[in-house]
Scaffold this active site. Structure first.
Site, PDB file in Angstrom:
ATOM      1  N   THR A  77       0.864  -1.174   0.000  1.00 25.38           N
ATOM      2  CA  THR A  77       0.000   0.000   0.000  1.00 25.38           C
ATOM      3  C   THR A  77       0.898   1.221   0.000  1.00 25.38           C
ATOM      4  O   THR A  77       2.040   1.125   0.432  1.00 25.38           O
ATOM      5  CB  THR A  77      -0.787   0.013   1.324  1.00 25.38           C
ATOM      6  OG1 THR A  77      -1.284  -1.267   1.565  1.00 25.38           O
ATOM      7  CG2 THR A  77      -1.911   1.019   1.331  1.00 25.38           C
ATOM      8  N   ARG A  96     -11.683  -8.775  -3.951  1.00 22.54           N
ATOM      9  CA  ARG A  96     -10.979  -8.872  -2.665  1.00 22.54           C
ATOM     10  C   ARG A  96     -10.725  -7.457  -2.120  1.00 22.54           C
ATOM     11  O   ARG A  96     -10.343  -6.554  -2.839  1.00 22.54           O
ATOM     12  CB  ARG A  96      -9.632  -9.563  -2.835  1.00 22.54           C
ATOM     13  CG  ARG A  96      -8.760  -9.459  -1.570  1.00 22.54           C
ATOM     14  CD  ARG A  96      -7.293  -9.726  -1.823  1.00 22.54           C
ATOM     15  NE  ARG A  96      -6.481  -9.503  -0.632  1.00 22.54           N
ATOM     16  CZ  ARG A  96      -5.847  -8.366  -0.373  1.00 22.54           C
ATOM     17  NH1 ARG A  96      -5.927  -7.338  -1.191  1.00 22.54           N
ATOM     18  NH2 ARG A  96      -5.119  -8.240   0.732  1.00 22.54           N
ATOM     19  N   VAL A  97     -10.900  -7.308  -0.825  1.00 20.16           N
ATOM     20  CA  VAL A  97     -10.542  -6.058  -0.158  1.00 20.16           C
ATOM     21  C   VAL A  97      -9.634  -6.407   1.015  1.00 20.16           C
ATOM     22  O   VAL A  97      -9.951  -7.288   1.811  1.00 20.16           O
ATOM     23  CB  VAL A  97     -11.804  -5.307   0.338  1.00 20.16           C
ATOM     24  CG1 VAL A  97     -11.406  -4.065   1.128  1.00 20.16           C
ATOM     25  CG2 VAL A  97     -12.679  -4.918  -0.856  1.00 20.16           C
ATOM     26  N   GLY A  98      -8.482  -5.723   1.087  1.00 20.94           N
ATOM     27  CA  GLY A  98      -7.533  -5.966   2.177  1.00 20.94           C
ATOM     28  C   GLY A  98      -7.729  -4.966   3.302  1.00 20.94           C
ATOM     29  O   GLY A  98      -8.843  -4.514   3.584  1.00 20.94           O
ATOM     30  N   ASP A  99      -6.628  -4.610   3.930  1.00 19.12           N
ATOM     31  CA  ASP A  99      -6.656  -3.730   5.105  1.00 19.12           C
ATOM     32  C   ASP A  99      -6.816  -2.251   4.774  1.00 19.12           C
ATOM     33  O   ASP A  99      -7.225  -1.453   5.625  1.00 19.12           O
ATOM     34  CB  ASP A  99      -5.341  -3.888   5.870  1.00 19.12           C
ATOM     35  CG  ASP A  99      -4.155  -3.550   4.966  1.00 19.12           C
ATOM     36  OD1 ASP A  99      -3.962  -4.257   3.961  1.00 19.12           O
ATOM     37  OD2 ASP A  99      -3.451  -2.559   5.238  1.00 19.12           O
ATOM     38  N   THR A 139       1.151  -0.762   5.714  1.00 14.97           N
ATOM     39  CA  THR A 139       1.390  -1.345   4.390  1.00 14.97           C
ATOM     40  C   THR A 139       1.746  -2.813   4.571  1.00 14.97           C
ATOM     41  O   THR A 139       2.333  -3.185   5.587  1.00 14.97           O
ATOM     42  CB  THR A 139       2.539  -0.618   3.667  1.00 14.97           C
ATOM     43  OG1 THR A 139       2.972  -1.413   2.557  1.00 14.97           O
ATOM     44  CG2 THR A 139       3.744  -0.373   4.560  1.00 14.97           C
ATOM     45  N   GLY A 140       1.397  -3.635   3.590  1.00 13.12           N
ATOM     46  CA  GLY A 140       1.780  -5.040   3.670  1.00 13.12           C
ATOM     47  C   GLY A 140       0.621  -5.965   3.369  1.00 13.12           C
ATOM     48  O   GLY A 140      -0.350  -5.575   2.720  1.00 13.12           O
ATOM     49  N   GLY A 200      -2.597  -7.595   3.604  1.00 16.17           N
ATOM     50  CA  GLY A 200      -3.864  -7.258   4.257  1.00 16.17           C
ATOM     51  C   GLY A 200      -4.396  -8.368   5.140  1.00 16.17           C
ATOM     52  O   GLY A 200      -4.896  -8.124   6.239  1.00 16.17           O
TER      53      GLY A 200
HETATM   54  N1  GLY Z   1      -2.178  -3.797   2.048  1.00 22.20           N
HETATM   55  C1  GLY Z   1      -2.782  -3.946   0.792  1.00 22.20           C
HETATM   56  C2  GLY Z   1      -3.681  -5.104   0.703  1.00 22.20           C
HETATM   57  O1  GLY Z   1      -3.448  -6.130   1.288  1.00 22.20           O
HETATM   58  O2  GLY Z   1      -4.656  -5.016   0.005  1.00 22.20           O
END
Ligand code: GLY
Length: 290
Positions: A157, A185-188, A208-209, A211
């Protein structure tokens, strides 16, 4: 209050040939945010300005040049939070050049998290810069996707935290998610407490990283909680990453500013692009490794 701003370009592996581009991109982002802060702008305005620069730079996994999903599409998530606990987010959207600006617009009203077509409709309605979804695909990403190459610098991110002259904090994030992620898909990144957090009484954080690893440890809020007792942000950031490592597998990083304007960052990936500026510096400090 002394204005301060820090950005990250993602916890990732940065090969030697990409160091200069990462440093230059993060420096340009900080300069854009800093210009807002020293002309009396708000922390949220500075976060938006800095994040827009990173979204426009194909070096980073956000906006133009984001990683491609399973269908070869750029699908974006972004969020922003102010230290008053106001927040806005969009996720799984296409054809929006600057998702961070749409997330900031959503802050003004409810609902505060819109996904896919709902987010895209809101973006159109609020006059955001729209484009054909193909226009956000960078050539390098397309080649890698088509040839099924291993991608080492995209699962991350970008983000920013700023403190303005009136003591208000803001944090922001923006991403294309993970390479070849399943559509939808949705991450963090769009999730408050995970990808970002800001509380004027404590501090601001952008993460960042991976999710799927960041979400169960609520990484941004965990890092903010470690600031309690006046702990230095560098130590709090490291403790947050250590917590993640002790509980789940995955790479992550975070940047922090506390309410006094002290900065900190930590990561467990091999690199993390990072840059910051505060009073007393004659130029932006930028790094790809701590
Ligand atoms: N940190 C970005 C994601 O996992 O979507």
């Amino acid at each position: 209050m002394i204005p301060t701003i820090i950005v990250h370009g993602g916890a990732k592996t940065i090969t030697d040939d990409k160091v200069a581009a990462n440093n230059a991109g993060c420096t340009a982002a900080v300069e854009a945010g800093w210009a807002v802060l020293i002309s009396g702008g708000t922390a949220a305005e500075a976060v938006e300005a800095a994040t827009r620069v990173l979204e426009a730079d194909p070096t980073f996994n956000a906006g133009l040049g984001a990683t491609l999903n399973s269908d070869g599409e750029v699908e974006l998530d972004a969020a922003i939070m102010e230290g008053s606990l106001s927040w806005g987010a969009i996720a799984a959207v296409q054809g929006i050049r600057h998702p961070i600006s749409v997330a900031r617009k959503i802050m003004d009203d409810k609902p505060r998290l819109l996904v896919a077509r709902g987010g895209e409709r809101f973006a159109v309605d609020c006059g955001a810069e729209m484009c054909k979804k193909e226009d956000l695909i960078a050539e390098e990403q397309w080649q890698q996707w088509k040839e099924d190459q291993e991608v080492i610098d995209r699962p991350n991110t970008i983000g920013c935290v700023a403190l303005d002259a009136s003591g208000v904090l803001a944090a922001g994030t923006s991403t294309g998610g993970t390479t070849k992620q399943q559509q939808g898909r949705v991450g963090d990144t769009a999730i408050v407490g995970c990808g970002l957090y800001a509380d004027n009484k404590i501090g601001g954080c952008s993460t960042t990283g991976d999710g799927e690893s960041i979400i169960p440890v609520v990484l941004a809020k965990t890092a903010i909680d470690f600031l309690s007792g006046d702990r230095h942000p560098d130590e709090a950031a490291q403790m947050a990453i250590d917590t993640l490592v002790s509980k789940v597998k995955g790479e992550a990083g975070c940047i922090l500013i506390d309410r006094q304007g002290r900065i900190g960052w930590a990561y467990n990936s091999s690199h993390m692009a990072c840059a910051y500026m505060t009073e007393g510096q004659d130029k932006v400090a930028a790094f790809t490794k701590k």
